[in-house]
Design a protein around this motif. Structure first.
Motif, mmCIF file in Angstrom:
data_model
loop_
_atom_site.group_PDB
_atom_site.id
_atom_site.type_symbol
_atom_site.label_atom_id
_atom_site.label_comp_id
_atom_site.label_asym_id
_atom_site.label_seq_id
_atom_site.Cartn_x
_atom_site.Cartn_y
_atom_site.Cartn_z
ATOM 1 N N TRP A 95 0.862 -1.217 0.046
ATOM 2 C CA TRP A 95 -0.075 0.085 -0.025
ATOM 3 C C TRP A 95 0.833 1.149 0.015
ATOM 4 O O TRP A 95 1.533 1.515 1.055
ATOM 5 C CB TRP A 95 -0.855 0.044 1.170
ATOM 6 C CG TRP A 95 -1.922 -1.006 1.209
ATOM 7 C CD1 TRP A 95 -2.268 -2.230 0.610
ATOM 8 C CD2 TRP A 95 -3.160 -0.963 2.080
ATOM 9 N NE1 TRP A 95 -3.134 -2.807 0.660
ATOM 10 C CE2 TRP A 95 -4.164 -2.134 1.552
ATOM 11 C CE3 TRP A 95 -3.488 -0.116 3.052
ATOM 12 C CZ2 TRP A 95 -5.135 -2.352 2.213
ATOM 13 C CZ3 TRP A 95 -4.690 -0.430 3.599
ATOM 14 C CH2 TRP A 95 -5.558 -1.649 3.235
ATOM 15 N N ASN A 98 -0.019 8.027 0.188
ATOM 16 C CA ASN A 98 -0.118 9.197 -0.505
ATOM 17 C C ASN A 98 0.054 10.401 0.328
ATOM 18 O O ASN A 98 0.793 11.442 -0.286
ATOM 19 C CB ASN A 98 -1.475 9.355 -1.514
ATOM 20 C CG ASN A 98 -1.204 8.268 -2.782
ATOM 21 O OD1 ASN A 98 -0.359 8.017 -2.995
ATOM 22 N ND2 ASN A 98 -2.615 8.339 -3.112
ATOM 23 N N TYR A 114 -4.008 6.022 1.924
ATOM 24 C CA TYR A 114 -3.459 4.806 1.241
ATOM 25 C C TYR A 114 -3.740 4.453 -0.372
ATOM 26 O O TYR A 114 -4.909 4.693 -0.314
ATOM 27 C CB TYR A 114 -3.303 3.486 1.918
ATOM 28 C CG TYR A 114 -2.556 3.528 3.421
ATOM 29 C CD1 TYR A 114 -1.151 3.304 3.347
ATOM 30 C CD2 TYR A 114 -3.337 4.051 4.433
ATOM 31 C CE1 TYR A 114 -0.511 3.449 4.664
ATOM 32 C CE2 TYR A 114 -2.672 3.903 5.724
ATOM 33 C CZ TYR A 114 -1.326 3.622 5.816
ATOM 34 O OH TYR A 114 -0.486 3.557 6.831
ATOM 35 N N ALA A 115 -3.061 4.151 -0.991
ATOM 36 C CA ALA A 115 -3.190 3.796 -2.233
ATOM 37 C C ALA A 115 -2.969 2.246 -2.730
ATOM 38 O O ALA A 115 -1.628 1.820 -2.732
ATOM 39 C CB ALA A 115 -2.667 4.447 -3.559
ATOM 40 N N PHE A 120 -8.719 3.548 -3.110
ATOM 41 C CA PHE A 120 -7.980 4.299 -2.016
ATOM 42 C C PHE A 120 -8.673 4.246 -0.604
ATOM 43 O O PHE A 120 -9.920 3.721 -0.605
ATOM 44 C CB PHE A 120 -7.950 5.551 -2.225
ATOM 45 C CG PHE A 120 -8.998 6.233 -2.130
ATOM 46 C CD1 PHE A 120 -9.122 7.101 -0.931
ATOM 47 C CD2 PHE A 120 -9.885 6.621 -3.212
ATOM 48 C CE1 PHE A 120 -10.394 7.890 -0.642
ATOM 49 C CE2 PHE A 120 -10.995 7.609 -2.915
ATOM 50 C CZ PHE A 120 -11.223 8.051 -1.735
ATOM 51 N N ARG A 122 -8.713 6.054 3.373
ATOM 52 C CA ARG A 122 -8.331 6.908 4.358
ATOM 53 C C ARG A 122 -8.647 6.173 5.912
ATOM 54 O O ARG A 122 -9.529 5.728 6.088
ATOM 55 C CB ARG A 122 -9.139 8.388 4.187
ATOM 56 C CG ARG A 122 -8.747 9.141 3.050
ATOM 57 C CD ARG A 122 -9.434 10.547 3.214
ATOM 58 N NE ARG A 122 -8.967 11.284 2.020
ATOM 59 C CZ ARG A 122 -9.620 11.419 1.034
ATOM 60 N NH1 ARG A 122 -10.805 10.889 0.916
ATOM 61 N NH2 ARG A 122 -9.371 12.183 0.014
ATOM 62 N N GLY A 185 -13.198 4.968 2.271
ATOM 63 C CA GLY A 185 -12.690 4.964 0.706
ATOM 64 C C GLY A 185 -13.395 4.274 -0.265
ATOM 65 O O GLY A 185 -14.478 3.809 -0.018
#
Length: 211
Positions: A95, A98, A114-115, A120, A122, A185
């Motif tokens: 992960w 970002n 996080y991506a 995504f 949060r 997310g």
């Protein structure tokens, strides 16, 4: 010996001084015109060559990759600035982080974005969050069922209109002392579960500190 005058064929006689001057002027003008055209063409060719060199010949380096964000280090600085403990997610290495910052859009919330491989996630810790904070963040989404993960009870949310929720498709929250931890997310249940598991240890620590 004096030079012979030019015979003008169509007249059958030598040309007059004025005709000689006119002929030479016309010849000179024609020569200058041809030179100007050749110079212009040469200049255009040179310009095209220079443009080609710039486009194809100048090496282009790729933009340097952004330095990875050390969430633990940022969390430490946030704790010092805010004067309170914050969660430190232990997310999967795959992960990408970002952002890690304090979001002050509504109330102060320590937030890590996080991506994963898709979508995504949060993870936000709303400091002294009121009961309606999660509702505001999620565009009025209603709370749904509860689920227990690592001994922590999470409230899930029914997001029927992702557009109204800012594109959010899934969310869950839990209360930790005076704070609320909200995970939300564009994610499926598995991603949300992983995100919740990543903060289990930190939440238990915060619960111990708040007692």
């Amino acid at each position: 010996m004096a030079s012979q005058q030019r015979i003008v064929a169509e007249l059958g006689r030598p040309e007059t001084p004025q005709e000689t001057a006119n002929r030479k002027a016309a010849s000179s003008h024609a020569y200058r015109s041809s030179q100007t055209a050749r110079n212009l063409i040469a200049a255009l060719l040179i310009t095209l060559v220079l443009v080609a060199i710039v486009i194809f010949g100048v090496p282009r380096g790729s933009a340097p990759e952004a330095e990875p964000i050390d969430v633990a280090a940022v969390a430490e600085s946030v704790e010092a600035a805010e004067g309170q403990s914050v969660i430190v997610p232990d997310a999967p290495d795959s992960w990408r982080v970002n952002r890690a910052y304090v979001d002050r859009n509504d109330l102060s919330a320590w937030t890590v974005v996080y991506a994963p491989t898709s979508g995504f996630v949060r993870i936000a810790q709303g400091f002294d969050a009121d009961a309606a904070w999660t509702t505001r963040v999620l565009g009025g989404a209603n709370s749904g069922d509860s689920v227990s993960i690592d001994g922590i009870t999470w409230t899930q949310y029914d997001i029927s209109d992702p557009d109204r929720a800012g594109g959010i498709t899934a969310a869950m929250s839990t209360q930790v002392g005076d704070d609320t931890v909200l995970i939300y997310g564009v994610a499926d249940d598995e991603l949300l579960l992983q995100a919740a598991e990543s903060v289990s240890e930190s939440i238990h620590q915060l619960e111990t500190e708040s007692q």
